[in-house]
Design a protein around this motif. Structure first.
Motif, PDB file in Angstrom:
ATOM      1  N   ILE A 167       0.842  -1.201   0.000  1.00  0.00           N
ATOM      2  CA  ILE A 167       0.000   0.000   0.000  1.00  0.00           C
ATOM      3  C   ILE A 167       0.878   1.251   0.000  1.00  0.00           C
ATOM      4  CG2 ILE A 167      -1.708   1.316   1.322  1.00  0.00           C
ATOM      5  CD1 ILE A 167      -2.736  -1.387   2.409  1.00  0.00           C
ATOM      6  N   ILE A 168       1.915   1.237   0.838  1.00  0.00           N
ATOM      7  CA  ILE A 168       2.831   2.388   0.910  1.00  0.00           C
ATOM      8  C   ILE A 168       3.496   2.621  -0.437  1.00  0.00           C
ATOM      9  CG2 ILE A 168       4.953   3.260   1.976  1.00  0.00           C
ATOM     10  CD1 ILE A 168       4.140   1.537   4.472  1.00  0.00           C
ATOM     11  N   TRP A 169       3.955   1.519  -1.070  1.00  0.00           N
ATOM     12  CA  TRP A 169       4.631   1.662  -2.366  1.00  0.00           C
ATOM     13  C   TRP A 169       3.674   2.180  -3.440  1.00  0.00           C
ATOM     14  CZ3 TRP A 169       9.417   2.055  -3.952  1.00  0.00           C
ATOM     15  CH2 TRP A 169       9.675   1.982  -5.326  1.00  0.00           C
ATOM     16  N   ALA A 170       2.432   1.704  -3.429  1.00  0.00           N
ATOM     17  CA  ALA A 170       1.449   2.158  -4.422  1.00  0.00           C
ATOM     18  C   ALA A 170       1.156   3.651  -4.253  1.00  0.00           C
ATOM     19  CB  ALA A 170       0.167   1.342  -4.297  1.00  0.00           C
ATOM     20  N   ILE A 171       1.036   4.110  -3.003  1.00  0.00           N
ATOM     21  CA  ILE A 171       0.818   5.543  -2.739  1.00  0.00           C
ATOM     22  C   ILE A 171       2.021   6.346  -3.227  1.00  0.00           C
ATOM     23  CG2 ILE A 171       0.581   7.294  -0.921  1.00  0.00           C
ATOM     24  CD1 ILE A 171      -0.956   5.156   0.706  1.00  0.00           C
ATOM     25  N   TYR A 172       3.222   5.860  -2.887  1.00  0.00           N
ATOM     26  CA  TYR A 172       4.445   6.532  -3.330  1.00  0.00           C
ATOM     27  C   TYR A 172       4.498   6.592  -4.859  1.00  0.00           C
ATOM     28  CZ  TYR A 172       9.380   6.992  -4.570  1.00  0.00           C
ATOM     29  OH  TYR A 172      10.563   7.379  -5.149  1.00  0.00           O
ATOM     30  N   TRP A 173       4.166   5.495  -5.512  1.00  0.00           N
ATOM     31  CA  TRP A 173       4.219   5.402  -6.976  1.00  0.00           C
ATOM     32  C   TRP A 173       3.319   6.465  -7.620  1.00  0.00           C
ATOM     33  CZ3 TRP A 173       6.968   2.153 -10.270  1.00  0.00           C
ATOM     34  CH2 TRP A 173       6.550   2.135 -11.604  1.00  0.00           C
ATOM     35  N   ILE A 174       2.098   6.609  -7.106  1.00  0.00           N
ATOM     36  CA  ILE A 174       1.141   7.566  -7.672  1.00  0.00           C
ATOM     37  C   ILE A 174       1.652   8.998  -7.538  1.00  0.00           C
ATOM     38  CG2 ILE A 174      -1.139   8.605  -7.320  1.00  0.00           C
ATOM     39  CD1 ILE A 174      -2.184   5.781  -6.706  1.00  0.00           C
ATOM     40  N   TYR A 175       2.099   9.358  -6.330  1.00  0.00           N
ATOM     41  CA  TYR A 175       2.529  10.739  -6.106  1.00  0.00           C
ATOM     42  C   TYR A 175       3.900  11.017  -6.709  1.00  0.00           C
ATOM     43  CZ  TYR A 175      -1.534  11.550  -3.228  1.00  0.00           C
ATOM     44  OH  TYR A 175      -2.830  11.686  -2.805  1.00  0.00           O
ATOM     45  N   ASN A 176       4.713   9.982  -6.853  1.00  0.00           N
ATOM     46  CA  ASN A 176       6.016  10.156  -7.496  1.00  0.00           C
ATOM     47  C   ASN A 176       5.846  10.450  -8.988  1.00  0.00           C
ATOM     48  OD1 ASN A 176       8.982  10.011  -7.289  1.00  0.00           O
ATOM     49  ND2 ASN A 176       8.784   8.222  -8.582  1.00  0.00           N
ATOM     50  N   LEU A 177       4.808   9.866  -9.601  1.00  0.00           N
ATOM     51  CA  LEU A 177       4.536  10.120 -11.016  1.00  0.00           C
ATOM     52  C   LEU A 177       4.199  11.590 -11.270  1.00  0.00           C
ATOM     53  CD1 LEU A 177       2.427   7.026 -12.157  1.00  0.00           C
ATOM     54  CD2 LEU A 177       4.754   7.603 -12.844  1.00  0.00           C
TER      55      LEU A 177
END
Length: 299
Positions: A167-177
């Motif tokens: 979940i943490i990685w998915a949140i990071y992935w979205i905002y990093n994009l």
């Protein structure tokens, strides 16, 4: 096959091979170090190598263009990754078998679909919904070691942490994009701002055990999980005609990872792990059906 396409597949396959070894490296290192020391050494290694890559690529000039908002964004992203993500992930690996933690963490691709609906307001298709269900059946198969009817989790807290890391990685992935800075600079800044959180947490909570083998394993993790391999993957994408052509390779990683876990960690791979992983990957592939169909059309 064109020269650029060959280079794309070379860097893509190299990246997948290296990333497939890191679950074994996590588990081996954790035999000798506590999870916070592993995080400290690996993140410091990654921070150092990313800085040298910036120098070699002559990208340090980008610093002068950064504004206050860029630093604030990097602070938030750095808190998510490397600090929070790897703290949770490494703790999960310390509690679970590598063959359990690795595929459970891989559910980030499924979680990403859910969060894309919530955060990005994307519409969910029936295929995505079916993929989610299939993927989470795989989670239950792995977490219960195949005894899905009993719902008897061997280590519920470890399972919770492994799924939380996704979940943490998915949140990071979205905002990093959404962060439009240069990719290497962006990653360096995330590690730069994330490292103080790691250091403070280590100084307060770590058992401070030391081992040369553990330190060498941590350096390997920093170099290849967090640092250099990311550059290889960027090269693979750069030389690819389309990103989707090369991104399909990443789905081989979990299965190669099990092979390395059996070889180097010595874990006997359970049938339930393989079946559960097939469900998880199957769920992801169903969600990516349109992209995969387009790849086969072109080829």
């Amino acid at each position: 096959m064109s020269y650029n396409k060959k280079k794309s597949y070379f860097y893509g396959i190299l990246s997948v091979l290296i990333w497939s070894t890191v679950a074994s490296a996590f588990k081996i290192s954790l035999k000798y170090l506590d999870f916070l020391y592993l995080l400290l050494v690996s993140s410091l290694t990654a921070l150092t190598i990313l800085f040298f890559i910036l120098i070699l690529q002559k990208k340090t000039k980008f610093f002068k263009n950064l504004k206050t908002n860029d630093y604030i964004r990097s602070l938030i992203l750095g808190f998510l990754n490397p600090f929070l993500y790897y703290t949770v992930l490494f703790k999960a690996y310390s509690l679970l078998k590598a063959q359990e933690a690795q595929p459970l963490n891989y559910t980030w691709a499924i979680v990403l679909s859910i969060l894309s609906v919530i955060i990005l307001k994307q519409k969910i298709k029936i295929g995505h919904f079916i993929g989610l269900i299939i993927g989470f059946i795989g989670v239950f198969i792995i977490a219960t070691e195949g005894k899905i009817k009993e719902l008897n989790f061997k280590n519920p807290f470890g399972v919770f942490l492994a799924l939380s890391s996704s979940i943490i990685w998915a949140i990071y992935w979205i905002y990093n994009l959404k962060d439009k800075k240069d990719e290497v600079l962006k990653l360096f800044l995330n590690f730069l701002f994330g490292f103080p959180f790691i250091l403070i947490t280590y100084l307060i909570f770590s058992t401070k055990t030391y081992s040369l083998k553990g330190i060498l394993g941590s350096i390997y993790v920093g170099l290849f999980e967090m640092g250099i391999t990311f550059i290889f993957w960027l090269k693979a994408i750069k030389y690819a005609e389309r990103t989707s052509d090369i991104s399909i390779l990443i789905y081989f990683s979990p299965f190669l990872s099990l092979l390395f876990i059996r070889t180097f960690v010595g874990e006997k791979i359970l049938i339930s792990t393989i079946i559960g992983l097939l469900f998880i990957i199957g769920g992801v592939l169903i969600q990516k059906y349109d992209e995969i169909k387009e790849i086969f059309k072109r080829n």
